[in-house]
Design a protein around this motif. Structure first.
Motif, PDB file in Angstrom:
ATOM      1  N   ASP A 215      28.401 -40.243 -22.631  1.00 30.78           N
ATOM      2  CA  ASP A 215      27.127 -39.675 -22.192  1.00 30.78           C
ATOM      3  C   ASP A 215      27.057 -38.162 -22.396  1.00 30.78           C
ATOM      4  O   ASP A 215      26.010 -37.553 -22.156  1.00 30.78           O
ATOM      5  CB  ASP A 215      26.885 -40.015 -20.717  1.00 30.78           C
ATOM      6  CG  ASP A 215      25.492 -39.643 -20.252  1.00 30.78           C
ATOM      7  OD1 ASP A 215      24.523 -40.238 -20.765  1.00 30.78           O
ATOM      8  OD2 ASP A 215      25.366 -38.749 -19.395  1.00 30.78           O
ATOM      9  N   SER A 216      28.133 -37.541 -22.849  1.00 28.09           N
ATOM     10  CA  SER A 216      28.156 -36.088 -23.049  1.00 28.09           C
ATOM     11  C   SER A 216      27.612 -35.655 -24.405  1.00 28.09           C
ATOM     12  O   SER A 216      27.545 -34.454 -24.685  1.00 28.09           O
ATOM     13  CB  SER A 216      29.590 -35.556 -22.883  1.00 28.09           C
ATOM     14  OG  SER A 216      30.059 -35.789 -21.581  1.00 28.09           O
ATOM     15  N   GLY A 217      27.216 -36.603 -25.244  1.00 31.12           N
ATOM     16  CA  GLY A 217      26.751 -36.251 -26.587  1.00 31.12           C
ATOM     17  C   GLY A 217      25.595 -35.270 -26.588  1.00 31.12           C
ATOM     18  O   GLY A 217      25.581 -34.299 -27.346  1.00 31.12           O
ATOM     19  N   SER A 218      24.585 -35.512 -25.744  1.00 33.27           N
ATOM     20  CA  SER A 218      23.408 -34.640 -25.731  1.00 33.27           C
ATOM     21  C   SER A 218      23.746 -33.253 -25.210  1.00 33.27           C
ATOM     22  O   SER A 218      23.164 -32.257 -25.644  1.00 33.27           O
ATOM     23  CB  SER A 218      22.300 -35.266 -24.883  1.00 33.27           C
ATOM     24  OG  SER A 218      22.748 -35.496 -23.556  1.00 33.27           O
ATOM     25  N   GLY A 219      24.684 -33.165 -24.268  1.00 27.42           N
ATOM     26  CA  GLY A 219      25.075 -31.860 -23.749  1.00 27.42           C
ATOM     27  C   GLY A 219      25.881 -31.047 -24.736  1.00 27.42           C
ATOM     28  O   GLY A 219      25.663 -29.843 -24.909  1.00 27.42           O
TER      29      GLY A 219
END
Length: 258
Positions: A185-189
């Motif tokens: 889930d850290s891809g966008s950050g």
């Protein structure tokens, strides 16, 4: 505080620790740990034969608070080769997130495996990430980060290695897929194109298509974000272990000024 993202309370109930808190507010979880917890529930759904989760989508229905959560999962559609599963994470007042997954019969296709990206440089050769001091600890400190390319706190595509410093559930060793989803889930950050002090780029879901389970503790995340002209964007990621690509991730983004 337990050395884990969650403390089990029994009967499918879990208490988040401060390790789950996101970089923007101490009152809401980063959605890496809840995604991994949902995958934990999916993995516990009994299978009649050797099968593998092939696609998992986590629908984010609102902020995940740092208070007691209840986790449930079930087999929606049984089958000999293809099965459909679901899981749900809720507080007493509302559903926080739902996950859906396809589980496929496993077989040996190693001789025809193709199209997978090679592994990036090893974690030990990459420098530690330097997060801005204004970003809160919690999840960011509960994970060890190494920068492969790009700037994790700057605009544009970036690639990182990440390794959990804490367990997912207190007293348990995280599974290979739990480790993957704690990071995915850290891809966008990691790949944000805009200044987070001036813009929202909020993901409403996370979808991961798996090619194989990862090995080892390190998860590689090679991410990029695209933004359309109408307030909608997409963050896409290739996910690796030290042997090469294991999955592809994507996140739908709401993009608007703060």
């Amino acid at each position: 505080m337990a050395d884990a993202f969650y403390v089990p309370l029994g009967a499918g109930r879990f208490l988040p620790t401060e390790h789950t808190s996101g970089p923007w507010t101490p009152d809401a979880q980063h959605f890496g740990p809840p995604s991994a917890l949902l995958v934990r529930a999916l993995e516990e759904v009994p299978a009649q034969r050797e099968m593998m989760l092939s696609r998992v989508t986590v629908e984010i229905l609102g902020p995940a608070p740092l208070r007691e959560l209840t986790l449930t999962a079930r087999l929606e559609r049984p089958g000999k080769a293809v099965e459909y599963l679901s899981a749900e994470l809720a507080t007493d007042e509302r559903v926080v997130a739902r996950a859906s997954a396809w589980r496929l019969a496993a077989s040996d296709t190693s001789d025809v495996s193709a199209g997978l990206a090679e592994a990036p440089p090893a974690p030990g050769t990459c420098p530690p990430a330097d997060w801005p001091s204004s970003w809160l600890g919690g999840y960011l400190q509960a994970v060890e980060w190494r920068v492969i390319s790009g700037e994790v706190a700057g605009p544009g595509a970036a690639a990182v290695w990440a390794r959990q410093r804490v367990a997912l559930v207190d007293g348990e060793k995280p599974s290979r897929l739990q480790r993957l989803f704690a990071i995915a889930d850290s891809g966008s950050g990691v790949s944000g194109r805009l200044d987070p002090a001036e813009w929202w780029f909020i993901n409403s879901e996370l979808t991961v298509h798996l090619q194989r389970p990862p090995s080892g503790e390190w998860i590689g995340l090679d991410a990029t974000t695209t933004i359309g002209p109408n307030g909608v964007g997409t963050a896409t990621s290739r996910l690796h272990d030290e042997g090469g690509q294991v999955a592809i991730g994507a996140q739908a983004l709401l993009v608007r000024p703060r």
